[in-house]
Design a protein around this motif. Sequence first.
Motif, PDB file in Angstrom:
ATOM      1  N   LEU A   4       0.856  -1.180   0.000  1.00  0.00           N
ATOM      2  CA  LEU A   4       0.000   0.000   0.000  1.00  0.00           C
ATOM      3  C   LEU A   4       0.890   1.227   0.000  1.00  0.00           C
ATOM      4  N   VAL A   5       0.555   2.164  -0.868  1.00  0.00           N
ATOM      5  CA  VAL A   5       1.307   3.414  -0.946  1.00  0.00           C
ATOM      6  C   VAL A   5       0.355   4.571  -0.690  1.00  0.00           C
ATOM      7  N   GLU A   6       0.626   5.301   0.379  1.00  0.00           N
ATOM      8  CA  GLU A   6      -0.214   6.420   0.774  1.00  0.00           C
ATOM      9  C   GLU A   6       0.367   7.727   0.257  1.00  0.00           C
ATOM     10  N   SER A   7      -0.509   8.684   0.030  1.00  0.00           N
ATOM     11  CA  SER A   7      -0.061  10.037  -0.312  1.00  0.00           C
ATOM     12  C   SER A   7      -1.060  11.028   0.258  1.00  0.00           C
ATOM     13  N   GLY A   8      -0.609  12.251   0.373  1.00  0.00           N
ATOM     14  CA  GLY A   8      -1.423  13.299   0.971  1.00  0.00           C
ATOM     15  C   GLY A   8      -0.933  13.569   2.374  1.00  0.00           C
ATOM     16  N   GLY A   9      -1.739  14.233   3.137  1.00  0.00           N
ATOM     17  CA  GLY A   9      -1.318  14.604   4.473  1.00  0.00           C
ATOM     18  C   GLY A   9      -0.556  15.907   4.472  1.00  0.00           C
ATOM     19  N   GLY A  10      -0.231  16.359   5.662  1.00  0.00           N
ATOM     20  CA  GLY A  10       0.499  17.617   5.796  1.00  0.00           C
ATOM     21  C   GLY A  10      -0.107  18.496   6.857  1.00  0.00           C
ATOM     22  N   LEU A  11       0.217  19.776   6.755  1.00  0.00           N
ATOM     23  CA  LEU A  11      -0.247  20.754   7.735  1.00  0.00           C
ATOM     24  C   LEU A  11      -1.387  21.580   7.143  1.00  0.00           C
ATOM     25  N   VAL A  12      -2.441  21.737   7.909  1.00  0.00           N
ATOM     26  CA  VAL A  12      -3.588  22.523   7.460  1.00  0.00           C
ATOM     27  C   VAL A  12      -4.150  23.292   8.647  1.00  0.00           C
ATOM     28  N   GLN A  13      -4.737  24.439   8.377  1.00  0.00           N
ATOM     29  CA  GLN A  13      -5.325  25.243   9.442  1.00  0.00           C
ATOM     30  C   GLN A  13      -6.696  24.687   9.827  1.00  0.00           C
ATOM     31  N   PRO A  14      -7.135  24.940  11.043  1.00  0.00           N
ATOM     32  CA  PRO A  14      -8.484  24.520  11.441  1.00  0.00           C
ATOM     33  C   PRO A  14      -9.525  25.066  10.477  1.00  0.00           C
ATOM     34  N   GLY A  15     -10.472  24.196  10.124  1.00  0.00           N
ATOM     35  CA  GLY A  15     -11.484  24.566   9.148  1.00  0.00           C
ATOM     36  C   GLY A  15     -11.098  24.268   7.718  1.00  0.00           C
ATOM     37  N   GLY A  16      -9.864  23.894   7.514  1.00  0.00           N
ATOM     38  CA  GLY A  16      -9.377  23.617   6.171  1.00  0.00           C
ATOM     39  C   GLY A  16      -9.683  22.211   5.713  1.00  0.00           C
ATOM     40  N   SER A  17      -9.201  21.900   4.513  1.00  0.00           N
ATOM     41  CA  SER A  17      -9.451  20.594   3.891  1.00  0.00           C
ATOM     42  C   SER A  17      -8.145  19.951   3.460  1.00  0.00           C
ATOM     43  N   LEU A  18      -8.199  18.646   3.406  1.00  0.00           N
ATOM     44  CA  LEU A  18      -7.026  17.872   2.988  1.00  0.00           C
ATOM     45  C   LEU A  18      -7.516  16.551   2.413  1.00  0.00           C
ATOM     46  N   GLY A  19      -6.774  16.008   1.456  1.00  0.00           N
ATOM     47  CA  GLY A  19      -7.143  14.730   0.875  1.00  0.00           C
ATOM     48  C   GLY A  19      -6.029  13.719   1.009  1.00  0.00           C
ATOM     49  N   LEU A  20      -6.411  12.482   1.262  1.00  0.00           N
ATOM     50  CA  LEU A  20      -5.465  11.382   1.337  1.00  0.00           C
ATOM     51  C   LEU A  20      -5.825  10.356   0.269  1.00  0.00           C
ATOM     52  N   SER A  21      -4.833   9.647  -0.215  1.00  0.00           N
ATOM     53  CA  SER A  21      -5.101   8.541  -1.120  1.00  0.00           C
ATOM     54  C   SER A  21      -4.191   7.381  -0.769  1.00  0.00           C
ATOM     55  N   CYS A  22      -4.639   6.187  -1.124  1.00  0.00           N
ATOM     56  CA  CYS A  22      -3.877   4.979  -0.827  1.00  0.00           C
ATOM     57  C   CYS A  22      -4.095   3.994  -1.967  1.00  0.00           C
ATOM     58  N   ALA A  23      -3.016   3.610  -2.613  1.00  0.00           N
ATOM     59  CA  ALA A  23      -3.108   2.701  -3.750  1.00  0.00           C
ATOM     60  C   ALA A  23      -2.462   1.365  -3.406  1.00  0.00           C
ATOM     61  N   ALA A  24      -3.166   0.306  -3.743  1.00  0.00           N
ATOM     62  CA  ALA A  24      -2.631  -1.040  -3.543  1.00  0.00           C
ATOM     63  C   ALA A  24      -2.032  -1.531  -4.850  1.00  0.00           C
ATOM     64  N   SER A  25      -0.866  -2.120  -4.736  1.00  0.00           N
ATOM     65  CA  SER A  25      -0.218  -2.662  -5.934  1.00  0.00           C
ATOM     66  C   SER A  25       0.365  -4.027  -5.629  1.00  0.00           C
ATOM     67  N   GLY A  26       0.595  -4.801  -6.693  1.00  0.00           N
ATOM     68  CA  GLY A  26       1.153  -6.136  -6.509  1.00  0.00           C
ATOM     69  C   GLY A  26       0.274  -7.191  -7.141  1.00  0.00           C
ATOM     70  N   SER A  27       0.467  -8.414  -6.721  1.00  0.00           N
ATOM     71  CA  SER A  27      -0.245  -9.545  -7.310  1.00  0.00           C
ATOM     72  C   SER A  27      -1.384  -9.990  -6.400  1.00  0.00           C
TER      73      SER A  27
END
Length: 121
Positions: A4-27
């Motif tokens: 699983l490879v995650e992306s997104g995250g970080g610093l945001v002010q209260p009331g703000g928005s943020l998006g995360l994603s997670c991709a699965a790879s392999g067999s």
Amino acid sequence: QVQLVESGGGLVQPGGSLGLSCAASGSFFSIYAMGWYRQAPGKERELVATITTEDTINYADSVKGRFTISRDNAKNTVYLQMNSLKPEDTAVYHCNAARILTVAKTYLELWGQGTLVTVSS
């Protein structure tokens, strides 16, 4: 090998928005449920949201109405859109994939490495 490879995250002010994603790879053939859990400093890991292949969704009460989970089955990717963020949402967010049907016809559960979300002014 499945990962699983995650992306997104970080610093945001209260009331703000943020998006995360997670991709699965392999067999593998399929993944029944994907979701997000979080762990704040000094606290246990807790459920944020999960979604199954039938689009059955479960949210923690603390994020209902603010967070939206979605999934692209063709890309084996799960997303978490976080709106109206609060300081108490600060945590390491971990992606989870459950009941992964591998090519060896066994079931597997995986966790991502985690991505830090900090909500602060």
